[in-house]
Design a protein around this motif. Structure first.
Motif, PDB file in Angstrom:
ATOM      1  N   PHE A 238     -37.692 -27.535  82.663  1.00  0.00           N
ATOM      2  CA  PHE A 238     -38.826 -27.411  82.668  1.00  0.00           C
ATOM      3  C   PHE A 238     -39.175 -26.404  83.952  1.00  0.00           C
ATOM      4  O   PHE A 238     -40.301 -25.506  83.600  1.00  0.00           O
ATOM      5  CB  PHE A 238     -39.805 -28.639  82.636  1.00  0.00           C
ATOM      6  N   ALA A 239     -38.917 -26.434  85.010  1.00  0.00           N
ATOM      7  CA  ALA A 239     -39.182 -25.884  86.070  1.00  0.00           C
ATOM      8  C   ALA A 239     -38.339 -24.705  86.430  1.00  0.00           C
ATOM      9  O   ALA A 239     -38.357 -24.067  87.414  1.00  0.00           O
ATOM     10  CB  ALA A 239     -39.060 -26.670  87.417  1.00  0.00           C
ATOM     11  N   SER A 240     -37.623 -24.048  85.266  1.00  0.00           N
ATOM     12  CA  SER A 240     -37.031 -22.933  85.430  1.00  0.00           C
ATOM     13  C   SER A 240     -37.856 -21.684  86.013  1.00  0.00           C
ATOM     14  O   SER A 240     -39.128 -21.726  85.676  1.00  0.00           O
ATOM     15  CB  SER A 240     -36.345 -22.436  84.023  1.00  0.00           C
ATOM     16  N   PHE A 241     -37.417 -20.749  86.610  1.00  0.00           N
ATOM     17  CA  PHE A 241     -38.024 -19.427  86.954  1.00  0.00           C
ATOM     18  C   PHE A 241     -38.824 -18.821  85.891  1.00  0.00           C
ATOM     19  O   PHE A 241     -39.892 -18.597  85.893  1.00  0.00           O
ATOM     20  CB  PHE A 241     -37.132 -18.403  87.782  1.00  0.00           C
ATOM     21  N   GLU A 242     -38.212 -18.607  84.657  1.00  0.00           N
ATOM     22  CA  GLU A 242     -38.900 -17.985  83.409  1.00  0.00           C
ATOM     23  C   GLU A 242     -40.045 -18.890  83.014  1.00  0.00           C
ATOM     24  O   GLU A 242     -41.001 -18.253  82.856  1.00  0.00           O
ATOM     25  CB  GLU A 242     -37.853 -17.858  82.454  1.00  0.00           C
ATOM     26  N   ARG A 275     -39.779 -14.272  93.084  1.00  0.00           N
ATOM     27  CA  ARG A 275     -38.598 -13.995  93.012  1.00  0.00           C
ATOM     28  C   ARG A 275     -37.678 -15.413  93.157  1.00  0.00           C
ATOM     29  O   ARG A 275     -36.832 -15.448  92.236  1.00  0.00           O
ATOM     30  CB  ARG A 275     -37.898 -12.969  94.023  1.00  0.00           C
ATOM     31  N   GLY A 276     -37.682 -16.059  94.056  1.00  0.00           N
ATOM     32  CA  GLY A 276     -36.818 -17.321  94.337  1.00  0.00           C
ATOM     33  C   GLY A 276     -35.494 -17.052  94.350  1.00  0.00           C
ATOM     34  O   GLY A 276     -34.655 -17.884  94.196  1.00  0.00           O
ATOM     35  N   LYS A 277     -35.064 -15.617  94.722  1.00  0.00           N
ATOM     36  CA  LYS A 277     -33.500 -15.455  94.959  1.00  0.00           C
ATOM     37  C   LYS A 277     -33.088 -15.756  96.407  1.00  0.00           C
ATOM     38  O   LYS A 277     -33.699 -15.707  97.240  1.00  0.00           O
ATOM     39  CB  LYS A 277     -33.550 -13.736  94.933  1.00  0.00           C
ATOM     40  N   VAL A 278     -31.905 -16.532  96.407  1.00  0.00           N
ATOM     41  CA  VAL A 278     -31.293 -17.085  97.536  1.00  0.00           C
ATOM     42  C   VAL A 278     -30.814 -15.682  98.216  1.00  0.00           C
ATOM     43  O   VAL A 278     -29.769 -14.991  97.436  1.00  0.00           O
ATOM     44  CB  VAL A 278     -30.400 -17.929  97.415  1.00  0.00           C
ATOM     45  N   GLY A 279     -30.869 -15.397  99.439  1.00  0.00           N
ATOM     46  CA  GLY A 279     -30.622 -14.240 100.200  1.00  0.00           C
ATOM     47  C   GLY A 279     -31.182 -12.994  99.785  1.00  0.00           C
ATOM     48  O   GLY A 279     -30.699 -11.997 100.289  1.00  0.00           O
ATOM     49  N   GLY A 280     -32.255 -12.912  98.952  1.00  0.00           N
ATOM     50  CA  GLY A 280     -33.119 -11.808  98.492  1.00  0.00           C
ATOM     51  C   GLY A 280     -33.548 -10.919  99.637  1.00  0.00           C
ATOM     52  O   GLY A 280     -33.939  -9.913  99.654  1.00  0.00           O
ATOM     53  N   TRP A 281     -33.751 -11.746 101.000  1.00  0.00           N
ATOM     54  CA  TRP A 281     -34.298 -11.175 102.006  1.00  0.00           C
ATOM     55  C   TRP A 281     -33.870  -9.589 102.356  1.00  0.00           C
ATOM     56  O   TRP A 281     -34.191  -8.811 102.827  1.00  0.00           O
ATOM     57  CB  TRP A 281     -34.566 -11.894 103.268  1.00  0.00           C
TER      58      TRP A 281
END
Length: 318
Positions: A238-242, A275-281
């Motif tokens: 239910f809590a998926s990014f999409e 975004r929620g991307k790991v390491g996206g910084w």
């Protein structure tokens, strides 16, 4: 109906109380008004802390909304509740006392009321979940929060660059006190207090991303409300990014206030779910700037969180 409208009522009551207290004090110097408002907000937090069954502490932009949605959905599934209401504090508890009262906090104002600035004594004896994320990812997300979502008054209250000030992302993250330095100081304060907090669980955002069912299941066990593998899996799905992005676009949780409502539907940077991307910084910096940020984290951040060289964000983007 009381439980459904509780978050809205609480929000309105807080705003009215602050207005009644602060409006007549317009003649005071700005610093005094800030001090009074921070103490007022700290008193509000102290009242919730005293009644909470569990506290979830995090620096802003560490994944708290995502975790809130997962926990909300888990308790909705477990107790047969509708899916449109996020846990505010005790709103779901009012519908079923088996659901804990969960106090979500960024630990901003409590010390202004209690005076406990050099320790986490306010949390001693409380079940605490400390949600952390790689500080560079937090600082980048906080930059977009400051630029696109944060109210002008919040910028002033929490010592962020003033509203309308032109600050680039590299300057904000690496040079301003409101950037990476502030995130590291927050995490280090909690690291120093860990020996005094026996009922503490540290949850890393990166672990939630890599192993969501396992990590959420362990958290629910710690909170004293274990769930079945099927219930946990449904909450994670239910809590998926999409789905969260879709729900924000549709204003699914509008009764829970502005925490899941975009400021500008035409600007993806203004969404709560960005975004929620790991390491996206790293996408926002040159190699030289990234090395400088990594060096600061390596030298200043307490190693207990595992975010130094070779930590999760580096491994995820390798």
């Amino acid at each position: 109906m009381r439980a459904v409208l509780r978050p809205v009522w609480d929000s309105v009551l807080k705003k009215v109380t602050r207005f009644v207290v602060l409006k007549p004090l317009f003649f005071l110097p700005r610093a005094d008004r800030i001090r009074i408002e921070r103490r007022l907000r700290g008193r509000e937090q102290a009242k919730k802390l005293a009644r909470a069954d569990c506290v979830i502490v995090s620096f802003g932009k560490s994944g708290r909304t995502w975790l809130r949605v997962m926990l909300s959905r888990f308790y909705q599934i477990r107790h047969g509740l509708g899916e449109r209401h996020l846990i505010g504090f005790d709103n779901l508890h009012l519908r079923n006392p088996a659901i804990p009262r969960i106090f979500f906090t960024h630990d901003n104002y409590l010390k202004d009321y209690t005076g406990n600035r050099d320790s986490k004594a306010d949390y001693y004896g409380t079940k605490v979940v400390l949600l952390v994320r790689h500080p560079a990812d937090v600082a980048v997300s906080q930059y977009h929060q400051w630029r696109h979502r944060m109210r002008p008054n919040k910028k002033t209250l929490n010592a962020y660059p003033e509203h309308g000030e032109e600050v680039g992302i590299a300057e904000f993250v690496a040079e301003r006190e409101a950037g990476l330095k502030k995130v590291i100081a927050f995490m280090n304060d909690w690291a120093r207090e860990m020996p005094r907090l026996p009922d503490l669980m540290v949850v890393r955002y990166e672990d939630l991303r890599a192993r969501p069912e396992q990590t959420l299941g362990a958290l629910l066990d710690f909170m004293g409300t274990p769930g079945s593998p099927a219930e946990v899996a449904q909450a994670v799905a239910f809590a998926s990014f999409e789905n969260m992005r879709s729900m924000e676009q549709k204003r699914t949780f509008w009764l829970s206030g502005g925490r899941m409502v975009p400021k500008d539907r035409n600007n993806p940077q203004s969404f709560k779910v960005r975004r929620g991307k790991v390491g996206g910084w790293r996408d926002d910096f040159t190699d030289a700037e990234a090395r400088r940020i990594e060096a600061l984290i390596e030298s200043e951040l307490a190693p207990v969180f595992g975010y130094g060289a070779g930590g999760p964000a580096r491994a995820a983007s390798a």
